[in-house]
Design a protein around this motif. Structure first.
Motif, PDB file in Angstrom:
ATOM      1  N   PRO A  70       0.823  -1.227   0.000  1.00  0.00           N
ATOM      2  CA  PRO A  70       0.000   0.000   0.000  1.00  0.00           C
ATOM      3  C   PRO A  70       0.853   1.273   0.000  1.00  0.00           C
ATOM      4  CG  PRO A  70      -0.889  -1.591   1.566  1.00  0.00           C
ATOM      5  CD  PRO A  70       0.434  -2.139   1.098  1.00  0.00           C
ATOM      6  N   ALA A  71       1.941   1.264   0.763  1.00  0.00           N
ATOM      7  CA  ALA A  71       2.832   2.437   0.783  1.00  0.00           C
ATOM      8  C   ALA A  71       3.495   2.624  -0.576  1.00  0.00           C
ATOM      9  CB  ALA A  71       3.888   2.280   1.878  1.00  0.00           C
ATOM     10  N   MET A  72       3.885   1.520  -1.210  1.00  0.00           N
ATOM     11  CA  MET A  72       4.509   1.629  -2.534  1.00  0.00           C
ATOM     12  C   MET A  72       3.535   2.224  -3.547  1.00  0.00           C
ATOM     13  SD  MET A  72       6.987  -1.679  -2.963  1.00  0.00           S
ATOM     14  CE  MET A  72       6.201  -2.904  -1.940  1.00  0.00           C
ATOM     15  N   LEU A 113      11.996  -4.073  -2.906  1.00  0.00           N
ATOM     16  CA  LEU A 113      11.074  -3.265  -3.716  1.00  0.00           C
ATOM     17  C   LEU A 113      10.668  -2.007  -2.955  1.00  0.00           C
ATOM     18  CD1 LEU A 113       8.662  -5.930  -5.266  1.00  0.00           C
ATOM     19  CD2 LEU A 113      10.649  -4.857  -6.337  1.00  0.00           C
ATOM     20  N   PHE A 114      10.355  -2.172  -1.676  1.00  0.00           N
ATOM     21  CA  PHE A 114       9.941  -1.057  -0.835  1.00  0.00           C
ATOM     22  C   PHE A 114      11.051  -0.010  -0.742  1.00  0.00           C
ATOM     23  CE2 PHE A 114       9.449   1.137   3.181  1.00  0.00           C
ATOM     24  CZ  PHE A 114       8.092   1.347   3.306  1.00  0.00           C
ATOM     25  N   ILE A 115      12.257  -0.472  -0.441  1.00  0.00           N
ATOM     26  CA  ILE A 115      13.397   0.444  -0.316  1.00  0.00           C
ATOM     27  C   ILE A 115      13.639   1.176  -1.634  1.00  0.00           C
ATOM     28  CG2 ILE A 115      15.908   0.527   0.024  1.00  0.00           C
ATOM     29  CD1 ILE A 115      15.424  -1.890   2.023  1.00  0.00           C
ATOM     30  N   GLY A 116      13.566   0.440  -2.739  1.00  0.00           N
ATOM     31  CA  GLY A 116      13.751   1.060  -4.052  1.00  0.00           C
ATOM     32  C   GLY A 116      12.695   2.099  -4.363  1.00  0.00           C
ATOM     33  N   ALA A 117      11.441   1.788  -4.033  1.00  0.00           N
ATOM     34  CA  ALA A 117      10.357   2.743  -4.307  1.00  0.00           C
ATOM     35  C   ALA A 117      10.537   4.011  -3.492  1.00  0.00           C
ATOM     36  CB  ALA A 117       9.006   2.102  -4.015  1.00  0.00           C
ATOM     37  N   MET A 118      10.864   3.849  -2.209  1.00  0.00           N
ATOM     38  CA  MET A 118      11.000   5.029  -1.339  1.00  0.00           C
ATOM     39  C   MET A 118      12.246   5.845  -1.696  1.00  0.00           C
ATOM     40  SD  MET A 118       8.310   4.647   0.384  1.00  0.00           S
ATOM     41  CE  MET A 118       7.237   3.243   0.156  1.00  0.00           C
ATOM     42  N   TRP A 119      13.377   5.156  -1.812  1.00  0.00           N
ATOM     43  CA  TRP A 119      14.658   5.827  -2.075  1.00  0.00           C
ATOM     44  C   TRP A 119      14.626   6.565  -3.409  1.00  0.00           C
ATOM     45  CZ3 TRP A 119      18.853   6.951   0.676  1.00  0.00           C
ATOM     46  CH2 TRP A 119      20.052   7.243   0.021  1.00  0.00           C
ATOM     47  N   ASP A 120      14.206   5.873  -4.434  1.00  0.00           N
ATOM     48  CA  ASP A 120      14.238   6.491  -5.762  1.00  0.00           C
ATOM     49  C   ASP A 120      13.018   7.368  -6.014  1.00  0.00           C
ATOM     50  OD1 ASP A 120      16.805   5.664  -6.599  1.00  0.00           O
ATOM     51  OD2 ASP A 120      16.025   3.633  -6.761  1.00  0.00           O
ATOM     52  N   GLY A 121      11.961   7.184  -5.219  1.00  0.00           N
ATOM     53  CA  GLY A 121      10.872   8.154  -5.231  1.00  0.00           C
ATOM     54  C   GLY A 121      11.364   9.489  -4.706  1.00  0.00           C
ATOM     55  N   ALA A 142      10.291   6.073  -8.845  1.00  0.00           N
ATOM     56  CA  ALA A 142      10.020   5.054  -7.832  1.00  0.00           C
ATOM     57  C   ALA A 142       9.799   3.695  -8.493  1.00  0.00           C
ATOM     58  CB  ALA A 142       8.804   5.446  -7.005  1.00  0.00           C
ATOM     59  N   THR A 143       9.108   3.685  -9.620  1.00  0.00           N
ATOM     60  CA  THR A 143       8.853   2.435 -10.336  1.00  0.00           C
ATOM     61  C   THR A 143      10.156   1.798 -10.793  1.00  0.00           C
ATOM     62  OG1 THR A 143       6.744   3.309 -11.115  1.00  0.00           O
ATOM     63  CG2 THR A 143       7.640   1.426 -12.308  1.00  0.00           C
ATOM     64  N   VAL A 144      10.999   2.574 -11.431  1.00  0.00           N
ATOM     65  CA  VAL A 144      12.284   2.056 -11.908  1.00  0.00           C
ATOM     66  C   VAL A 144      13.181   1.697 -10.720  1.00  0.00           C
ATOM     67  CG1 VAL A 144      14.386   2.659 -13.177  1.00  0.00           C
ATOM     68  CG2 VAL A 144      12.146   3.259 -14.108  1.00  0.00           C
ATOM     69  N   GLY A 145      13.114   2.503  -9.661  1.00  0.00           N
ATOM     70  CA  GLY A 145      13.927   2.248  -8.479  1.00  0.00           C
ATOM     71  C   GLY A 145      13.625   0.928  -7.812  1.00  0.00           C
ATOM     72  N   MET A 146      12.370   0.495  -7.858  1.00  0.00           N
ATOM     73  CA  MET A 146      12.018  -0.805  -7.279  1.00  0.00           C
ATOM     74  C   MET A 146      12.845  -1.911  -7.920  1.00  0.00           C
ATOM     75  SD  MET A 146       7.886  -0.205  -6.993  1.00  0.00           S
ATOM     76  CE  MET A 146       7.497  -1.856  -7.406  1.00  0.00           C
TER      77      MET A 146
END
Length: 193
Positions: A70-72, A113-121, A142-146
Protein backbone atom coordinates in the motif's frame (compact mmCIF):
# COMPACT_ATOMS: atom_id res chain seq x y z
CA UNK A 1 7.77 7.12 -19.68
CA UNK A 2 10.92 8.87 -20.82
CA UNK A 3 10.02 12.57 -21.12
CA UNK A 4 13.29 13.65 -22.76
CA UNK A 5 16.49 11.99 -23.92
CA UNK A 6 18.27 14.16 -21.34
CA UNK A 7 16.38 12.24 -18.72
CA UNK A 8 18.59 9.21 -19.33
CA UNK A 9 21.24 11.10 -17.36
CA UNK A 10 18.80 11.23 -14.44
CA UNK A 11 18.27 7.47 -14.73
CA UNK A 12 22.03 6.98 -14.71
CA UNK A 13 22.00 8.83 -11.40
CA UNK A 14 19.09 6.69 -10.28
CA UNK A 15 21.14 3.56 -11.00
CA UNK A 16 23.95 4.92 -8.84
CA UNK A 17 21.52 5.85 -6.06
CA UNK A 18 19.87 2.42 -6.26
CA UNK A 19 23.24 0.69 -5.97
CA UNK A 20 24.01 2.75 -2.88
CA UNK A 21 20.65 1.85 -1.30
CA UNK A 22 21.13 -1.86 -2.09
CA UNK A 23 24.65 -1.84 -0.66
CA UNK A 24 23.47 -0.09 2.49
CA UNK A 25 20.63 -2.61 2.84
CA UNK A 26 22.94 -5.61 2.40
CA UNK A 27 25.61 -4.30 4.78
CA UNK A 28 23.13 -3.44 7.54
CA UNK A 29 21.48 -6.84 7.11
CA UNK A 30 24.81 -8.70 7.35
CA UNK A 31 25.83 -6.56 10.33
CA UNK A 32 22.56 -7.37 12.10
CA UNK A 33 22.99 -11.08 11.46
CA UNK A 34 26.52 -10.93 12.88
CA UNK A 35 25.41 -9.03 15.99
CA UNK A 36 22.57 -11.44 16.76
CA UNK A 37 24.80 -14.43 16.10
CA UNK A 38 27.43 -13.17 18.57
CA UNK A 39 24.94 -12.50 21.37
CA UNK A 40 25.29 -15.08 24.11
CA UNK A 41 21.59 -15.37 24.84
CA UNK A 42 19.23 -18.23 24.02
CA UNK A 43 17.99 -18.30 20.42
CA UNK A 44 14.36 -18.03 21.54
CA UNK A 45 15.10 -14.67 23.22
CA UNK A 46 16.47 -12.94 20.12
CA UNK A 47 13.21 -12.48 18.14
CA UNK A 48 11.34 -10.84 21.05
CA UNK A 49 14.19 -8.37 21.53
CA UNK A 50 14.12 -7.53 17.83
CA UNK A 51 10.33 -7.35 17.99
CA UNK A 52 10.54 -4.48 20.47
CA UNK A 53 12.74 -2.52 18.06
CA UNK A 54 10.49 -3.33 15.12
CA UNK A 55 7.42 -2.34 17.14
CA UNK A 56 8.96 1.03 18.01
CA UNK A 57 9.79 1.68 14.37
CA UNK A 58 6.29 0.66 13.30
CA UNK A 59 4.69 2.85 15.95
CA UNK A 60 6.14 5.94 14.30
CA UNK A 61 6.21 4.67 10.70
CA UNK A 62 3.52 1.98 10.30
CA UNK A 63 4.20 1.81 6.55
CA UNK A 64 7.18 -0.48 7.27
CA UNK A 65 4.92 -3.31 8.49
CA UNK A 66 3.96 -6.14 6.15
CA UNK A 67 4.86 -6.21 2.50
CA UNK A 68 4.61 -2.44 2.15
CA UNK A 69 2.59 -2.64 -1.06
CA UNK A 70 0.00 0.00 0.00
CA UNK A 71 2.83 2.44 0.78
CA UNK A 72 4.51 1.63 -2.53
CA UNK A 73 1.26 2.39 -4.37
CA UNK A 74 1.11 5.76 -2.60
CA UNK A 75 4.68 6.53 -3.67
CA UNK A 76 3.94 5.61 -7.28
CA UNK A 77 1.09 8.13 -7.19
CA UNK A 78 3.44 10.77 -5.70
CA UNK A 79 1.51 11.06 -2.43
CA UNK A 80 4.47 11.01 0.01
CA UNK A 81 6.79 13.91 0.70
CA UNK A 82 10.57 13.77 0.46
CA UNK A 83 11.29 13.49 4.20
CA UNK A 84 8.76 10.72 4.73
CA UNK A 85 10.28 8.79 1.82
CA UNK A 86 13.79 9.19 3.22
CA UNK A 87 12.66 8.14 6.70
CA UNK A 88 10.89 5.06 5.38
CA UNK A 89 14.03 3.89 3.55
CA UNK A 90 16.12 3.77 6.70
CA UNK A 91 13.27 2.49 8.86
CA UNK A 92 12.64 -0.42 6.48
CA UNK A 93 16.32 -1.29 6.27
CA UNK A 94 16.58 -1.43 10.07
CA UNK A 95 13.26 -3.26 10.53
CA UNK A 96 14.09 -5.91 7.93
CA UNK A 97 17.60 -6.34 9.30
CA UNK A 98 16.26 -6.80 12.83
CA UNK A 99 13.69 -9.26 11.54
CA UNK A 100 16.05 -11.48 9.61
CA UNK A 101 19.08 -11.01 11.85
CA UNK A 102 17.19 -12.14 14.95
CA UNK A 103 15.84 -15.28 13.34
CA UNK A 104 12.32 -14.23 12.39
CA UNK A 105 11.23 -15.60 9.04
CA UNK A 106 11.02 -13.33 6.05
CA UNK A 107 12.71 -12.47 2.80
CA UNK A 108 14.34 -9.61 0.98
CA UNK A 109 12.18 -9.37 -2.16
CA UNK A 110 9.37 -7.13 -0.86
CA UNK A 111 11.75 -5.08 1.34
CA UNK A 112 14.06 -4.45 -1.64
CA UNK A 113 11.07 -3.26 -3.72
CA UNK A 114 9.94 -1.06 -0.83
CA UNK A 115 13.40 0.44 -0.32
CA UNK A 116 13.75 1.06 -4.05
CA UNK A 117 10.36 2.74 -4.31
CA UNK A 118 11.00 5.03 -1.34
CA UNK A 119 14.66 5.83 -2.07
CA UNK A 120 14.24 6.49 -5.76
CA UNK A 121 10.87 8.15 -5.23
CA UNK A 122 12.79 10.69 -3.11
CA UNK A 123 15.43 10.90 -5.84
CA UNK A 124 12.66 11.50 -8.39
CA UNK A 125 11.21 14.32 -6.29
CA UNK A 126 14.61 16.03 -6.33
CA UNK A 127 15.09 15.54 -10.09
CA UNK A 128 11.58 16.67 -10.95
CA UNK A 129 11.97 19.69 -8.67
CA UNK A 130 15.22 20.67 -10.36
CA UNK A 131 14.26 19.83 -13.96
CA UNK A 132 10.44 19.81 -14.18
CA UNK A 133 10.25 20.15 -17.96
CA UNK A 134 12.59 17.31 -18.90
CA UNK A 135 11.77 14.72 -16.22
CA UNK A 136 8.86 12.51 -15.36
CA UNK A 137 7.20 12.71 -11.96
CA UNK A 138 8.65 10.95 -8.93
CA UNK A 139 6.36 7.95 -9.48
CA UNK A 140 8.28 6.95 -12.61
CA UNK A 141 11.55 7.06 -10.68
CA UNK A 142 10.02 5.05 -7.83
CA UNK A 143 8.85 2.43 -10.34
CA UNK A 144 12.28 2.06 -11.91
CA UNK A 145 13.93 2.25 -8.48
CA UNK A 146 12.02 -0.81 -7.28
CA UNK A 147 13.65 -2.94 -9.93
CA UNK A 148 17.06 -1.27 -9.69
CA UNK A 149 17.43 -1.82 -5.93
CA UNK A 150 16.16 -5.39 -6.11
CA UNK A 151 18.48 -6.15 -9.03
CA UNK A 152 21.48 -4.70 -7.21
CA UNK A 153 20.71 -6.52 -3.95
CA UNK A 154 19.92 -9.89 -5.56
CA UNK A 155 22.30 -9.56 -8.56
CA UNK A 156 19.37 -10.41 -10.80
CA UNK A 157 18.92 -7.62 -13.37
CA UNK A 158 16.98 -9.65 -15.93
CA UNK A 159 14.60 -10.96 -13.27
CA UNK A 160 14.03 -7.44 -11.96
CA UNK A 161 13.36 -6.06 -15.43
CA UNK A 162 10.90 -8.83 -16.29
CA UNK A 163 9.09 -8.54 -12.95
CA UNK A 164 8.71 -4.79 -13.23
CA UNK A 165 7.56 -5.03 -16.83
CA UNK A 166 4.93 -7.58 -15.77
CA UNK A 167 3.82 -5.20 -13.03
CA UNK A 168 3.49 -2.18 -15.34
CA UNK A 169 2.85 -3.74 -18.78
CA UNK A 170 4.28 -0.53 -20.23
CA UNK A 171 6.98 -0.52 -22.90
CA UNK A 172 7.59 3.22 -22.44
CA UNK A 173 9.48 2.61 -19.20
CA UNK A 174 11.71 -0.18 -20.58
CA UNK A 175 14.70 1.91 -21.67
CA UNK A 176 15.07 3.79 -18.37
CA UNK A 177 14.34 0.56 -16.52
CA UNK A 178 17.07 -1.40 -18.30
CA UNK A 179 19.54 1.45 -18.06
CA UNK A 180 19.15 2.04 -14.30
CA UNK A 181 18.95 -1.66 -13.43
CA UNK A 182 22.14 -2.58 -15.26
CA UNK A 183 24.01 0.41 -13.78
CA UNK A 184 22.89 -0.44 -10.24
CA UNK A 185 23.78 -4.12 -10.60
CA UNK A 186 27.23 -3.41 -12.03
CA UNK A 187 28.03 -0.90 -9.30
CA UNK A 188 26.78 -3.13 -6.50
CA UNK A 189 28.76 -6.08 -7.87
CA UNK A 190 31.85 -3.91 -8.03
CA UNK A 191 31.64 -2.68 -4.43
CA UNK A 192 30.21 -5.84 -2.81
CA UNK A 193 31.36 -8.90 -4.73
Amino acid sequence: SLVSNWELLMYLGLGVAAAFAALLFMRVLYFSEDVFQKWRIPGWAKPPIAGIGIGLIGYFLPQVFGTGFPAMESVLRGEFGFWLLASLVFARIVATSLTLGSGFSGGVFAPALFIGAMWDGAYGKIMHGLFPFITATSGAYATVGMAAVFAAAARAPVTAIVILFEMTLDYKIMLPLMFATVVSTLLASRFEP
